[in-house]
Design a protein around this motif. Structure first.
Motif, mmCIF file in Angstrom:
data_model
loop_
_atom_site.group_PDB
_atom_site.id
_atom_site.type_symbol
_atom_site.label_atom_id
_atom_site.label_comp_id
_atom_site.label_asym_id
_atom_site.label_seq_id
_atom_site.Cartn_x
_atom_site.Cartn_y
_atom_site.Cartn_z
ATOM 1 N N GLN A 1 3.968 1.618 -1.007
ATOM 2 C CA GLN A 1 4.660 1.790 -2.290
ATOM 3 C C GLN A 1 3.712 2.366 -3.330
ATOM 4 O O GLN A 1 4.121 3.120 -4.215
ATOM 5 C CB GLN A 1 5.223 0.442 -2.757
ATOM 6 N N LYS A 2 2.456 2.011 -3.210
ATOM 7 C CA LYS A 2 1.450 2.539 -4.131
ATOM 8 C C LYS A 2 1.155 4.012 -3.847
ATOM 9 O O LYS A 2 1.126 4.842 -4.762
ATOM 10 C CB LYS A 2 0.181 1.709 -4.003
ATOM 11 N N TYR A 3 0.997 4.346 -2.567
ATOM 12 C CA TYR A 3 0.533 5.692 -2.233
ATOM 13 C C TYR A 3 1.641 6.741 -2.238
ATOM 14 O O TYR A 3 1.426 7.875 -2.648
ATOM 15 C CB TYR A 3 -0.180 5.676 -0.887
ATOM 16 N N ARG B 1 4.106 6.923 -4.092
ATOM 17 C CA ARG B 1 4.508 7.225 -5.458
ATOM 18 C C ARG B 1 3.528 8.160 -6.148
ATOM 19 O O ARG B 1 3.751 8.565 -7.277
ATOM 20 C CB ARG B 1 4.637 5.930 -6.264
ATOM 21 N N HIS B 2 2.449 8.468 -5.489
ATOM 22 C CA HIS B 2 1.499 9.437 -6.047
ATOM 23 C C HIS B 2 2.056 10.834 -5.792
ATOM 24 O O HIS B 2 1.768 11.467 -4.786
ATOM 25 C CB HIS B 2 0.130 9.292 -5.374
ATOM 26 N N TYR C 1 0.829 -1.214 0.000
ATOM 27 C CA TYR C 1 0.000 0.000 0.000
ATOM 28 C C TYR C 1 0.858 1.257 0.000
ATOM 29 O O TYR C 1 0.588 2.208 -0.744
ATOM 30 C CB TYR C 1 -0.925 -0.016 1.215
ATOM 31 N N CYS D 1 -6.655 7.649 2.435
ATOM 32 C CA CYS D 1 -6.366 6.327 1.849
ATOM 33 C C CYS D 1 -6.906 5.205 2.724
ATOM 34 O O CYS D 1 -7.472 4.223 2.216
ATOM 35 C CB CYS D 1 -4.861 6.160 1.654
#
Length: 488
Positions: free
Chosen positions: A244-246, A248-249, A242, A292
């Motif tokens: 790593q996903k967030y 990078r935004h 999660y 999130c």
């Protein structure tokens, strides 16, 4: 794996987060089995390869007898210092494709990283047998990871000194004491890194221990709860996908620097996340992560689970109850309803040859020779050390068949041996298989290749193989003819 980047940060600043001392005097080391296995194999293959002058040893599939002697000496030498190893075992990890490039002759074996080693099929079986023969205490987690069992053992055992592992989760648990591989035997008294057949008996064992308290001091985190929160935002085993996903935004600014939606100063790293936590205290305090968590139930649950996990409020995973199919299988096998008319090895090879009935005679001869090499290896009494000194590059098929044969054994041992309670009747892997012996016999049966084995060496192997065949002619003939009944 643990918290992304935390262990490397601790090792880079080891003076700030470790205490140095001598591990001796009636203590226990709580050992993460998989980490121990990787650490020992790295030293074992490196030393043995240099000692024998054969760099292919680590990809042949297992020098089980030599490894047994190596680990036995190590464990008993530590016992002589009154240091006792208590092992905890959980799931396996993956392997690398680099080995295939060596077998395909695309990469020189000497250019391959020492961290890249094959994980022999029967390695765990052999290591377990070796550790039991040394009277080591072994605990196995039936499902999931063993982290909670390990940290509770450190907390509850009066003799426990530290945890031997490379899992950075043990830098986060409250009251934890961790010895990573790089900080174990820092003065090399065991001589594990040297070209030796066996470790040296040490007079002392000097280690550096990472403590949770020192990690908190290094990162300027005043409370343990802040360290837990830092692990959540930095990305632990539960939150990493999660985060790593967030994080990078973000967007590139005009000056070329990257702006992250959670306002991390500079590139994301342990020190950056620690500073972020000092400001925000926890994930929910930042509007973006709060949003999130609100929109992503999986992320929210990962955060909650992390807090429970590092504060020892969770429970180890449990095995599911056996289903009807499993119970029926056990019942029918025990009642001999499923007759075992052939050994698993003969049955599997018969299937292989039956599917090739239509191929040309040349391929049938190849199959027969491969099976003959396996039979001769199992029946013969081979000096593993002798063949370890033969630098033979195995073919991909050689390695595959060696692993296949070990897999047949493993399934037979785990299924029939366990269900029928006859596991004690099975030979140890060290009595059954050797990667160096198998590579030599296989290449001899195939006629060899100038790029893989010198003709002088090949003829020597063939003579030794012929001697075993002559000594056991009738037995070998019956076994081979049973599998290849129509082959003249």
């Amino acid at each position: 794996m643990g918290v992304l980047g935390l262990l490397s940060t601790c090792l880079e600043d080891a003076d700030a987060c470790t205490d140095t001392g001598s591990a001796a005097g009636g203590l226990e080391l709580i050992v993460d089995f998989n980490s121990f296995k990787h650490h020992i194999l790295l030293k074992f293959w490196k030393g043995l390869s240099k000692l024998r002058g054969n760099y292919f040893l680590r990809i042949l599939g297992g020098e089980y007898e030599t490894l047994h002697n190596y680990v036995t000496k190590l464990v008993n030498d530590l016992k002589s210092l009154d240091i006792h190893l208590v092992f905890y075992i959980d799931g396996e990890k993956g392997s690398s494709i680099e080995i295939l490039n060596v077998l395909r002759q695309k990469t020189d074996i000497r250019d391959m990283s020492w961290d890249t080693n094959i994980n022999p099929v029967l390695l765990n079986d052999q290591l377990m047998a070796t550790l039991r023969s040394c009277d080591c205490e072994i605990h196995q987690s039936p499902v999931g990871e063993a982290d909670l069992l390990i940290i509770r053992a450190l907390r509850d055992s009066p003799m426990a000194f530290a945890i031997l592992s490379n899992d950075s989760d043990f830098c986060v648990f409250k009251g934890s004491r961790l010895i990573p591989d790089d900080l174990f035997d820092i003065e090399n008294d065991l001589q594990l890194r040297e070209p030796r057949e066996l470790p040296e008996k040490p007079r002392k064992l000097i280690v550096k221990v990472i403590s949770t308290e020192n990690v908190m001091d290094m990162l300027n985190l005043e409370k343990h709860g802040l360290l837990v929160e830092m692990s959540i935002v930095a990305g632990n085993d539960y939150t990493r996908p999660y985060m790593q996903k967030y994080i990078r935004h973000g967007t590139y600014l005009n000056n070329g620097k990257f702006s992250y939606n959670i306002d991390v100063q500079g590139r994301p790293g342990i020190q950056s996340f620690a500073h972020w936590i000092q400001t925000n205290q926890n994930a929910e305090q930042h509007w973006y992560l709060a949003k999130c968590m609100e929109m992503d139930p999986g992320f929210r649950q990962a955060v909650i689970h992390s807090r429970n996990f590092y504060n020892l409020r969770g429970e180890p995973d449990k095995c599911p109850d056996k289903g009807d199919f499993s119970l029926t299988l056990v019942r029918n096998v025990r009642s001999h309803r499923y007759a075992l008319t052939y050994t698993a090895l003969s049955f599997r090879w018969r299937s292989s040859w039956s599917m090739n009935m239509a191929v040309v005679h040349r391929n049938l001869v190849k199959l027969r020779n491969e099976f003959l090499a396996l039979v001769v290896m199992v029946i013969g009494r081979w000096d593993e050390k002798h063949y370890q000194a033969m630098e033979i590059r195995p073919s991909i098929r050689c390695v595959n068949i060696g692993n296949w044969m070990q897999d047949v054994y493993r399934h037979g041992y785990q299924m029939f041996g366990s269900v029928l309670h006859i596991g004690h009747e099975f030979p140890l892997p060290s009595e059954l298989f050797s990667g160096s012996v198998w590579a030599a016999l296989y290449m001899a049966c195939q006629g060899g290749d100038a790029r893989q084995v010198r003709k002088k060496v090949l003829h020597k192997i063939q003579k030794e193989m012929d001697a075993v065949i002559q000594e056991n002619r009738d037995m070998i003939r019956d076994i081979v003819q049973d599998v290849f009944p129509f082959d003249d």
